[in-house]
Design a protein around this motif. Sequence first.
Motif, PDB file in Angstrom:
ATOM      1  N   PHE A  92      -9.267  -1.564  -7.079  1.00  0.00           N
ATOM      2  CA  PHE A  92      -9.034  -1.230  -8.514  1.00  0.00           C
ATOM      3  C   PHE A  92      -9.016  -2.336  -9.154  1.00  0.00           C
ATOM      4  O   PHE A  92      -7.928  -2.319 -10.200  1.00  0.00           O
ATOM      5  CB  PHE A  92      -7.001  -1.504  -8.467  1.00  0.00           C
ATOM      6  CG  PHE A  92      -6.513  -0.150  -7.540  1.00  0.00           C
ATOM      7  CD1 PHE A  92      -6.598   1.057  -8.351  1.00  0.00           C
ATOM      8  CD2 PHE A  92      -6.029  -0.185  -6.217  1.00  0.00           C
ATOM      9  CE1 PHE A  92      -5.361   2.282  -7.937  1.00  0.00           C
ATOM     10  CE2 PHE A  92      -5.395   0.426  -5.825  1.00  0.00           C
ATOM     11  CZ  PHE A  92      -5.181   2.503  -5.956  1.00  0.00           C
ATOM     12  N   LEU A 109       3.429  -2.370  -3.966  1.00  0.00           N
ATOM     13  CA  LEU A 109       2.569  -3.692  -4.643  1.00  0.00           C
ATOM     14  C   LEU A 109       3.105  -4.617  -3.678  1.00  0.00           C
ATOM     15  O   LEU A 109       4.674  -5.366  -4.848  1.00  0.00           O
ATOM     16  CB  LEU A 109       1.879  -3.193  -5.627  1.00  0.00           C
ATOM     17  CG  LEU A 109       1.144  -4.451  -5.907  1.00  0.00           C
ATOM     18  CD1 LEU A 109      -0.508  -4.816  -4.831  1.00  0.00           C
ATOM     19  CD2 LEU A 109       0.509  -4.691  -7.325  1.00  0.00           C
ATOM     20  N   TRP A 168      -1.302  -4.121  -0.419  1.00  0.00           N
ATOM     21  CA  TRP A 168       0.158  -2.674  -0.308  1.00  0.00           C
ATOM     22  C   TRP A 168       1.165  -3.377   0.963  1.00  0.00           C
ATOM     23  O   TRP A 168       0.291  -3.815   2.133  1.00  0.00           O
ATOM     24  CB  TRP A 168      -0.765  -2.315  -0.013  1.00  0.00           C
ATOM     25  CG  TRP A 168      -1.370  -1.774  -1.416  1.00  0.00           C
ATOM     26  CD1 TRP A 168      -2.762  -2.069  -1.878  1.00  0.00           C
ATOM     27  CD2 TRP A 168      -0.617  -1.280  -2.657  1.00  0.00           C
ATOM     28  NE1 TRP A 168      -3.171  -1.191  -2.938  1.00  0.00           N
ATOM     29  CE2 TRP A 168      -1.857  -1.370  -3.195  1.00  0.00           C
ATOM     30  CE3 TRP A 168      -0.028  -0.962  -2.791  1.00  0.00           C
ATOM     31  CZ2 TRP A 168      -1.812  -0.865  -4.599  1.00  0.00           C
ATOM     32  CZ3 TRP A 168       0.731  -0.160  -3.520  1.00  0.00           C
ATOM     33  CH2 TRP A 168      -0.132   0.124  -4.938  1.00  0.00           C
ATOM     34  N   GLU A 177       2.940   4.052  -7.198  1.00  0.00           N
ATOM     35  CA  GLU A 177       2.904   2.946  -7.038  1.00  0.00           C
ATOM     36  C   GLU A 177       2.412   2.335  -8.238  1.00  0.00           C
ATOM     37  O   GLU A 177       2.946   1.893  -9.147  1.00  0.00           O
ATOM     38  CB  GLU A 177       2.771   2.330  -6.066  1.00  0.00           C
ATOM     39  CG  GLU A 177       3.266   1.063  -6.438  1.00  0.00           C
ATOM     40  CD  GLU A 177       4.907   0.481  -6.447  1.00  0.00           C
ATOM     41  OE1 GLU A 177       4.791  -0.893  -6.294  1.00  0.00           O
ATOM     42  OE2 GLU A 177       5.059   1.331  -6.269  1.00  0.00           O
ATOM     43  N   ILE A 178       0.842   2.196  -8.902  1.00  0.00           N
ATOM     44  CA  ILE A 178      -0.133   1.729  -8.866  1.00  0.00           C
ATOM     45  C   ILE A 178       0.397   2.671 -10.897  1.00  0.00           C
ATOM     46  O   ILE A 178       0.702   1.992 -12.102  1.00  0.00           O
ATOM     47  CB  ILE A 178      -1.236   2.487  -8.920  1.00  0.00           C
ATOM     48  CG1 ILE A 178      -1.631   1.425  -8.604  1.00  0.00           C
ATOM     49  CG2 ILE A 178      -2.187   2.457 -10.290  1.00  0.00           C
ATOM     50  CD1 ILE A 178      -2.066  -0.037  -8.693  1.00  0.00           C
ATOM     51  N   ASP A 179       0.660   3.970 -11.014  1.00  0.00           N
ATOM     52  CA  ASP A 179       1.126   5.002 -12.155  1.00  0.00           C
ATOM     53  C   ASP A 179       2.629   4.270 -12.668  1.00  0.00           C
ATOM     54  O   ASP A 179       2.689   3.434 -13.741  1.00  0.00           O
ATOM     55  CB  ASP A 179       1.947   6.023 -11.700  1.00  0.00           C
ATOM     56  CG  ASP A 179       0.228   6.809 -11.873  1.00  0.00           C
ATOM     57  OD1 ASP A 179      -0.716   6.162 -12.264  1.00  0.00           O
ATOM     58  OD2 ASP A 179       0.113   8.330 -11.483  1.00  0.00           O
TER      59      ASP A 179
END
Length: 147
Positions: free
Chosen positions: A118, A52, A33, A7-9
Amino acid sequence: MKEILDEIDSVMHKNTWVLSDLPPNCKALRCKWIQKSKIKVCGSINKYKAKLVIEGFRKKEGIDFFDTYAPVARISTIKLMLALAVIHKLVIHQMDVKTVFLNGDLDEEIDMKQLEGFLMPGNDHKVRKLKKSLYGLKKAPKMPSKV
């Protein structure tokens, strides 16, 4: 944990935000999250998912936003399109966009606190100024998408 990194990517790939200083007299929204597991018909776990989500419920209607209308297809329109496809012998394809809200450009400034775990090194005091829509914003479904 792999689903969170995925998801971050996708969020980073879409250039969803830029780091900036929080403007005076502004509050940054928090994010969190949401994790789910997809279950197969037999009851076993198929895969894990993570999203997110910004806490857009903290925005006040009439102050922070005014309109939350999102266009949706009426069932009668869908039935008409299916009938036309059958009559003209057309092939129908279904499409699902995994990160659909990340395609909408924001027309306002929204600041989000950095995610725990993060944080950008050396920029702990900065916030993430959103450039794209994010799940949880009241206006997310209305934002124009480039899909």
